[in-house]
Design a protein around this motif. Sequence first.
Motif, short mmCIF file in Angstrom:
data_model
loop_
_atom_site.label_atom_id
_atom_site.label_comp_id
_atom_site.label_asym_id
_atom_site.label_seq_id
_atom_site.Cartn_x
_atom_site.Cartn_y
_atom_site.Cartn_z
N GLY A 136 76.09 -17.67 24.86
CA GLY A 136 75.53 -18.61 23.88
C GLY A 136 76.55 -18.92 22.80
O GLY A 136 76.70 -20.07 22.37
N LEU A 137 77.30 -17.91 22.35
CA LEU A 137 78.33 -18.11 21.32
C LEU A 137 79.46 -18.99 21.85
O LEU A 137 79.86 -19.96 21.19
N ILE A 138 79.96 -18.67 23.04
CA ILE A 138 81.06 -19.46 23.60
C ILE A 138 80.61 -20.91 23.78
O ILE A 138 81.33 -21.85 23.42
N GLY A 139 79.40 -21.10 24.29
CA GLY A 139 78.88 -22.46 24.46
C GLY A 139 78.79 -23.20 23.13
O GLY A 139 79.14 -24.38 23.04
N ALA A 140 78.35 -22.49 22.10
CA ALA A 140 78.18 -23.12 20.78
C ALA A 140 79.53 -23.57 20.22
O ALA A 140 79.60 -24.54 19.47
N LEU A 141 80.60 -22.84 20.55
CA LEU A 141 81.93 -23.16 20.02
C LEU A 141 82.68 -24.15 20.92
O LEU A 141 83.78 -24.57 20.59
N SER A 145 80.94 -30.93 27.34
CA SER A 145 79.66 -30.64 28.00
C SER A 145 79.73 -29.36 28.84
O SER A 145 78.71 -28.93 29.37
N TYR A 146 80.91 -28.73 28.95
CA TYR A 146 80.99 -27.40 29.57
C TYR A 146 80.10 -26.42 28.83
O TYR A 146 79.73 -25.38 29.35
N LYS A 147 79.75 -26.74 27.56
CA LYS A 147 78.88 -25.86 26.77
C LYS A 147 77.56 -25.57 27.51
O LYS A 147 77.03 -24.48 27.41
N TRP A 148 77.08 -26.58 28.26
CA TRP A 148 75.82 -26.39 28.99
C TRP A 148 76.00 -25.43 30.16
O TRP A 148 75.03 -24.82 30.62
N GLY A 149 77.23 -25.31 30.66
CA GLY A 149 77.52 -24.30 31.68
C GLY A 149 77.32 -22.90 31.12
O GLY A 149 76.69 -22.04 31.75
N TRP A 151 75.47 -22.15 28.52
CA TRP A 151 74.01 -22.02 28.28
C TRP A 151 73.29 -21.59 29.57
O TRP A 151 72.42 -20.73 29.54
N THR A 152 73.74 -22.18 30.70
CA THR A 152 73.11 -21.85 31.99
C THR A 152 73.37 -20.40 32.37
O THR A 152 72.44 -19.69 32.81
N PHE A 153 74.62 -19.93 32.18
CA PHE A 153 74.89 -18.50 32.42
C PHE A 153 73.98 -17.64 31.54
O PHE A 153 73.43 -16.64 31.99
N GLY A 154 73.83 -18.04 30.28
CA GLY A 154 72.99 -17.30 29.35
C GLY A 154 71.54 -17.26 29.82
O GLY A 154 70.86 -16.24 29.69
N MET A 155 71.07 -18.39 30.39
CA MET A 155 69.69 -18.43 30.88
C MET A 155 69.48 -17.47 32.06
O MET A 155 68.44 -16.80 32.14
N PHE A 156 70.47 -17.38 32.96
CA PHE A 156 70.36 -16.42 34.08
C PHE A 156 70.24 -15.00 33.54
O PHE A 156 69.39 -14.22 34.00
N TRP A 202 68.59 -23.69 20.54
CA TRP A 202 70.04 -23.87 20.80
C TRP A 202 70.31 -25.26 21.36
O TRP A 202 71.25 -25.93 20.95
N GLY A 203 69.48 -25.71 22.29
CA GLY A 203 69.66 -27.02 22.90
C GLY A 203 69.57 -28.15 21.88
O GLY A 203 70.30 -29.14 21.95
N LEU A 204 68.69 -27.99 20.88
CA LEU A 204 68.50 -29.03 19.86
C LEU A 204 69.56 -28.94 18.76
O LEU A 204 69.79 -29.93 18.05
N CYS A 205 70.20 -27.77 18.61
CA CYS A 205 71.15 -27.57 17.50
C CYS A 205 72.58 -27.50 18.03
O CYS A 205 73.24 -28.53 18.15
N GLU A 206 73.03 -26.29 18.38
CA GLU A 206 74.41 -26.11 18.85
C GLU A 206 74.70 -26.95 20.09
O GLU A 206 75.81 -27.46 20.26
N GLY A 207 73.72 -27.08 20.97
CA GLY A 207 73.93 -27.79 22.24
C GLY A 207 73.98 -29.30 22.08
O GLY A 207 75.04 -29.91 22.22
N GLY A 208 72.84 -29.90 21.76
CA GLY A 208 72.73 -31.35 21.77
C GLY A 208 72.95 -32.03 20.43
O GLY A 208 73.01 -33.24 20.35
N ASN A 209 73.04 -31.26 19.34
CA ASN A 209 73.22 -31.83 18.00
C ASN A 209 72.09 -32.84 17.70
O ASN A 209 72.33 -33.90 17.15
#
Length: 249
Positions: A136-141, A145-149, A151-156, A202-209
Amino acid sequence: VGMHADLEITTRGSSWLFAVCAIMGASTIVFMGMAFTKPQSERLFHYITAAITCTACIAYFAMGSNLGGTPIQAEFIRSNSAAVFGAGTREIFYVRYIDWVVTTPLLLLDLMLTAGMPTATILATIFADEVMVVTGLIGALTQTSYKWGFWTFGMFAFFFVVYEILIDGRRHANALGGAPKKAYNLAGVWLIGIWFLYPIAWGLCEGGNVIHPDSESIFYGILDVLAKPGFGALLLFMHKNIRVSDLGL
Ligand code: RET
C-alpha cells in the motif's frame, strides 16, 4: 518550510487531525488506567491496546502538524467542486503506513491471542498483513498506474488475513467456547468490517486522487477511531470475563 503539494490539507483538515490525535491520546490514558486496576499478570491485552492508540496519537500529531507527508505527482487534480485537469501533486501521508506497520500486527495479535491460535498461524497472518501495508505504501508513492498493481498485491495479502480471521480463527475460538468465543466473534467481525473500508479509502485518496486531502483526513480518521479505540474498548470489555492465564499466556 518544507515541500508543498498542489493539493494538501487546509487548517480545517489540520484541526480535525489534531482532534483525532487527542482522542488517541485520551484512549491511551484510559486503557493504561484500566491496566493498573489489574494484577500485572492480567495486563497483556491492555498493554497491546494502549500501544496501538499511543502509536496513532503520535502519527496524528505529525499529520496535524502537516508533517509525515510528501508531494506525489497525480494524474489530475479535482479541487473542491471544479475538476482541474493537468499535472499536479497531492500530499501523501506516508506516516500513516509507519503507523499501520506497527499497529495492524498488534490489532491482529489482540484478536488471535484471544482465540488461542498457534504461533505459526499468527506469524503467517502478521506477515501477510505487513505485505499489505508495505505494498500500500509503495503504491501510494508510485506516480504511474503501476500503483494499482501494488494495490492488487495488497488485496491478495488482505484476503489471506481475512481468511485467517474469519475461517481459521473462528474455528479456534469456537473450540475454546465460552467468553473467548464470544469476544473473538464479535471483535473479529468488527475488525474485518472496518478493515474492508481501508482499500476503498486508498482508492479514492492515494490511488485515484478523487477526494480532497481534507476529506481523506475525515474518512481515514473515522475509520481509525473505530479500528483502534473503538475496537480496543470492545475487546477489553469482552475480556472482562477472560483470564489471560486461561488462554495460556
Ligand atoms: C491498503 C492498500 C493496499 C490494499 C489494502 C490496504 C488495506 C489497509 C488496511 C489498513 C488498516 C489499517 C488500520 C489502522 C489502524 O487503525 C494498504 C490501504 C487491502 C486494512 C486498521
